[in-house]
Design an enzyme around this catalytic site. Structure first.
Site, PDB file in Angstrom:
ATOM      1  NE  ARG B 297      11.671 -14.839 -76.128  1.00 55.47           N
ATOM      2  CZ  ARG B 297      10.695 -14.181 -76.746  1.00 55.47           C
ATOM      3  NH1 ARG B 297      10.918 -12.980 -77.253  1.00 55.47           N
ATOM      4  NH2 ARG B 297       9.499 -14.730 -76.870  1.00 55.47           N
ATOM      5  CE1 TYR B 438      14.514 -23.030 -72.790  1.00 51.59           C
ATOM      6  CE2 TYR B 438      13.436 -24.389 -71.159  1.00 51.59           C
ATOM      7  CZ  TYR B 438      14.554 -23.735 -71.606  1.00 51.59           C
ATOM      8  OH  TYR B 438      15.684 -23.818 -70.866  1.00 51.59           O
ATOM      9  CD  GLU B 439      12.116 -19.816 -71.537  1.00 52.54           C
ATOM     10  OE1 GLU B 439      11.007 -19.266 -71.448  1.00 52.54           O
ATOM     11  OE2 GLU B 439      12.607 -20.480 -70.617  1.00 52.54           O
ATOM     12  N   GLY B 440       9.499 -19.072 -76.392  1.00 49.54           N
ATOM     13  CA  GLY B 440       9.208 -18.616 -77.758  1.00 49.54           C
ATOM     14  C   GLY B 440      10.017 -19.444 -78.728  1.00 49.54           C
TER      15      GLY B 440
END
Lengths: 595, 595
Positions: B297, B438-440
């Site tokens: 993140r 991505y990555e949440g």
């Protein structure tokens, strides 16, 4: 199922319930038409767009453009589609029937373009440019030029282009260097153009270039530019093809998007003779070209709006289907479709309001344009001319930037899938980006709006726009459901009118500071227009719903999108106005070395 | 000349004058380091990035990835670069020296990544994931796992991945279905993963997948997820390769950008046996994986920030060179470079402030992370842990969205040229887009910020952040040059603290309404952080400039960007806070049918 998605209920709501577009049939040139013929055309355009154009995108992915030996080869399906588009009457739907056009109101071209650009942005620029070029010849060319070219272009037998930009003359057309040397009844053209959409291709046997050039000895700057018709293949007086004119394609661009639309660099008369015909008056070329340019600017708005609409509806289809995560309020057991997650709904509501509001802005302006052309001379005609002149830069810049933002938001709804080619949204995002850059960058639109458009006809443009908004607010200030939002619109509008007046003075007294805030000012005008159009739709919906006992979800949606948009957007509009009125001079004063 | 552009003066200004990063050498693990060794590493990273990574982008354009028979072939230059990257110590710059790492502070990984991601986003995700995966084994794996894998990954002999997502388990990892069946000292893994960056390639002879799976019989949901080390090729206990493990690549995605980085779909144990080793505690896999996820993140923020910086400097180089149009104030004769046009300068100043502010945000958080890890136990350590926990979702979402916006603005400075592949900006725009997804997704970041991060350690995260901002405002409220902006920061901050408190209550009482405004709340926190970091830089610059007689353009730039950013951005922050506090429930109440 097609990639292109559109809700015809939304389209007809604006056309009929908001604008009553059939009123255009009261104008003299459209006396033969009626609401049914207009409706039919809208539905047929959707049918054609989905059936013929939408599949072209994926074909283009698999068979990209080939450029060899100065020739561009497109997928065979593009050629077929271009022919069918012309043959079915789409190219010249609003063209003069005397040359094979269908004689519909100009507004119909905008509605048709919503469908066609939405289905295949890359393809539709070809017939759209062809019509624009043919209309230019029709408006300004001699009778013989019209006879030679217009019908063949209206029918899609030949295509057309708009050749303005040169390597050193982009935003500043006054610097252009392409020359025209008189030679009998025609001119010899010599020079190079870049960024010419569909400047070379194999869809048609001839390409008719509309070229800005400088007649030998003409004054410097924009006052010495003339307009020429330059065919790729020379045309005999009987309309048959003679032999090649020297128009050479020296390359095509590799672009972020629009991979299926060739963007050509062209050299005129580089090796041999290139013949061109003067179109319209000598040295008036730039003024003539502005007919096509203004059309292209409005089409940029149409593209932004329609790709936003289709991106929104693709995202909507996805979130209605995709199951992921629990309901945050525990309203149901197990995993739910993601339309139930409030942050997804936030994106949906913003996209819905924005796509719908932009459509209304664009349609309204298109409606005004027909009135400005079709009404008999008088103050009403001038009023509509003022309105459309004022709206053009707002539409072009606001809808292109916002359309891009909607595509970005739609992608966000799909998560990682949105980034993949399996869904059309990443293509929309790449395709729509050009709209903020071409036909005059959005920064240039803002200077046109806050500069020329504030001055022409003694400030009549802003005045006409102001009367529309102020009149709406006065009429609906006591509306039972929407009065708070109407009041907010009225107060924001008041601040914007003062800001515009202050900037009009500043343009003369402090042009550097003025030019540093024209863009936020344009965005403020865009926000205001959106709020107005959305509230207007909501007023209609709310009144209908009141009669129906408020049971209609469609009407509820129109009201919800308007109250939410107004309450959450106009505070940002106030912030933009604050930026325009601020005294700080950082943009002007910061030393170049400090960047 | 390279595409990647960075101003080392800006970089070192933050590292040294704002943060005094050499203070990290006072922490016990870094006692052998000093400012010179840190500086050297920064300069060498820029050198490597420009010399080795930057050229890879154009190579990748010409030789795209090939996928045949389950294998991905990359351009040969990528393999060479990956080896060199590891061999020169970049992969494990911050890794444990006991396993071949260089033992630098974690912050240096962020600074190195700024250079490496900026030079080639697609490539750098390979070594970056490799380090993250190796660090995960180092943190949680058994000694034998560490011996087998960590050194080979630190050196770049083998690469690593992070395998979380499945077709039905994206944002909701609790739904994942990959299974692990115990078998002696290892497990048999069975299942499918998608969207695995560098999940298959030919850069290294082995790929070490870090896989989330569910041990047979484990509890449902996130409480039953474990972490496994799954090599593509099985490894003997002496570290030599044995034979293939059944990890099959079934396809790679066709994406909007990052064309040179394979995104693989993988099937584990689909035909044959696939062996995996438990890493860390049973059923604690998700918690373990969060070390890597949090790193990813923050790397998303680094990517957004660095691409913004390079896009800005590419646009700057263009506008300093491109001649077009007259000076609007007539300050010079003839045509001028477009940096003289105020609307262009508006875009430059916004990009400069934004890129610089994001770098400061990211570096500051990285600095905090080292303090949170390196300080002895006590309240200071906890304070830094609170700060970094709070900043992670803000950094991830704000820098990815804003980085995209900067690339868009940079493209706008180039007009039509910005849309063409001749310039790197259109690639930056496409590449950076993934960071918000991505990555949440960024929506999920906002729920993490306004949800979990408001609750853990009894609200300590917000409190720590609040103390930083309030303390800054108290210290500088009488600053001779910046006091107005400090006052504006203080009052906006006050409103945001109340808003956050109100939302914390609302999370329980009305979770739907709460979740409909977490995203604008995150943006408000992002704006505030930016304003604070920019003002902090400006205070330093202003004080230095006062001593130097204000003659330094660099210092002037720091002050101008801060006053302009604060005055024109914080009013929008107030509008965002208004959106969060608004009572209207349209997002929650609008019927699904109305979309």
């Amino acid at each position: 199922m097609t990639d292109f998605k559109i809700d015809t209920r939304d389209v007809f709501y604006i056309l009929k319930e908001q604008l009553n577009y059939a009123a255009l049939c009261d104008l003299a040139p459209f006396a033969d038409l009626n609401e049914k013929t207009l409706d039919l055309m809208v539905n047929e355009a959707i049918h054609f767009a989905k059936g013929v154009l939408d599949p072209l995108n994926r074909i283009a992915e698999e068979t990209p453009l080939a450029f060899t030996n100065g020739e561009v080869r497109c997928p065979a399906e593009f050629k077929e589609a271009f022919w069918q588009y012309g043959n079915d009457g789409w190219t010249a739907a609003v063209g003069d029937p005397a040359y094979g056009g269908q004689g519909f109101p100009l507004m119909m071209r905008i509605v048709i373009n919503e469908m066609m650009y939405g289905a295949c942005q890359a393809f539709n620029s070809a017939p759209s440019l062809t019509f624009g070029a043919a209309r230019l010849i029709h408006s300004f060319g001699s009778e013989s030029l019209k006879q030679l070219f217009v019908s063949k272009m209206f029918s899609g037998t030949w295509s057309g282009t708009m050749c303005l930009t040169e390597p050193a003359a982009g935003s500043n057309l006054g610097a252009l260097e392409t020359m025209a040397y008189p030679e009998g009844d025609h001119f010899r053209i010599k020079g190079s153009k870049i960024f010419i959409s569909w400047g070379e291709h194999d869809l048609t046997e001839n390409i008719i270039h509309l070229v800005l050039a400088r007649i030998d000895g003409a004054p410097a700057g924009t006052a010495g530019i003339s307009l020429f018709v330059v065919p790729k293949i020379r045309v005999n007086t009987d309309g048959t093809l003679s032999g090649p004119n020297d128009v050479a394609c020296t390359g095509i661009e590799h672009k972020c998007g629009l991979h299926a639309a060739p963007t050509a660099a062209l050299t005129f008369g580089g090796r041999d003779d290139c013949i061109g015909y003067l179109c319209g008056e000598k040295n008036k070329g730039l003024a003539h070209m502005f007919q096509m340019m203004n059309g292209a600017r409005i089409n940029s708005a149409v593209s932004g709006m329609t790709m936003a609409g289709s991106a929104y509806r693709n995202a909507l289809a996805y979130v209605q289907d995709r199951v992921q995560g629990r309901d945050i309020a525990g309203r149901s057991e197990g995993d739910v479709t993601i339309i139930h997650h409030p942050d997804v709904r936030r994106m949906l509501l913003w996209m819905k309001a924005t796509a719908d509001g932009m459509r209304s802005m664009v349609y309204t302006a298109a409606f005004w344009e027909d009135l400005s052309k079709g009404l008999p001379p008088g103050p009403e005609k001038i009023r509509y001319q003022n309105l459309i002149d004022f709206m053009t830069p707002i539409l072009k810049a606001y809808c292109s930037d916002t359309g891009f933002r909607v595509c970005e938001t739609a992608m966000q709804c799909l998560g990682g899938y949105g980034y993949c080619r399996d869904y059309p949204i990443e293509r929309y995002l790449r395709d729509v980006k050009i709209m903020s850059l071409y036909e005059g960058t959005n920064g240039i639109q803002s200077m046109d709006l806050m500069g020329r458009k504030m001055l022409i006809r003694d400030g009549g443009c802003l005045k006409a726009f102001q009367e529309e908004i102020d009149g709406f607010c006065a009429t609906h200030r006591n509306h039972p459901v929407l009065k708070n939002q109407v009041a907010q619109l009225a107060s924001t509008a008041g601040e914007l009118w003062s800001c515009a007046m202050e900037m009009r003075t500043q343009m003369k007294t402090d042009p550097l500071q003025w030019a540093s805030t024209t863009y936020p000012a344009l965005l403020a005008f865009g926000d205001l227009t959106m709020a107005w159009r959305l509230l207007d739709m909501a007023v209609i919906a709310s009144d209908r719903a009141a009669k129906n006992g408020r049971k209609n979800d469609f009407f509820k949606g129109k009201v919800y999108q308007a109250t939410w948009f107004v309450d959450t957007t106009l505070p940002h509009t106030i912030a933009r106005i604050g930026t325009c009125l601020r005294q700080g001079r950082e943009i002007v004063d910061i030393p170049d070395n400090a960047f």
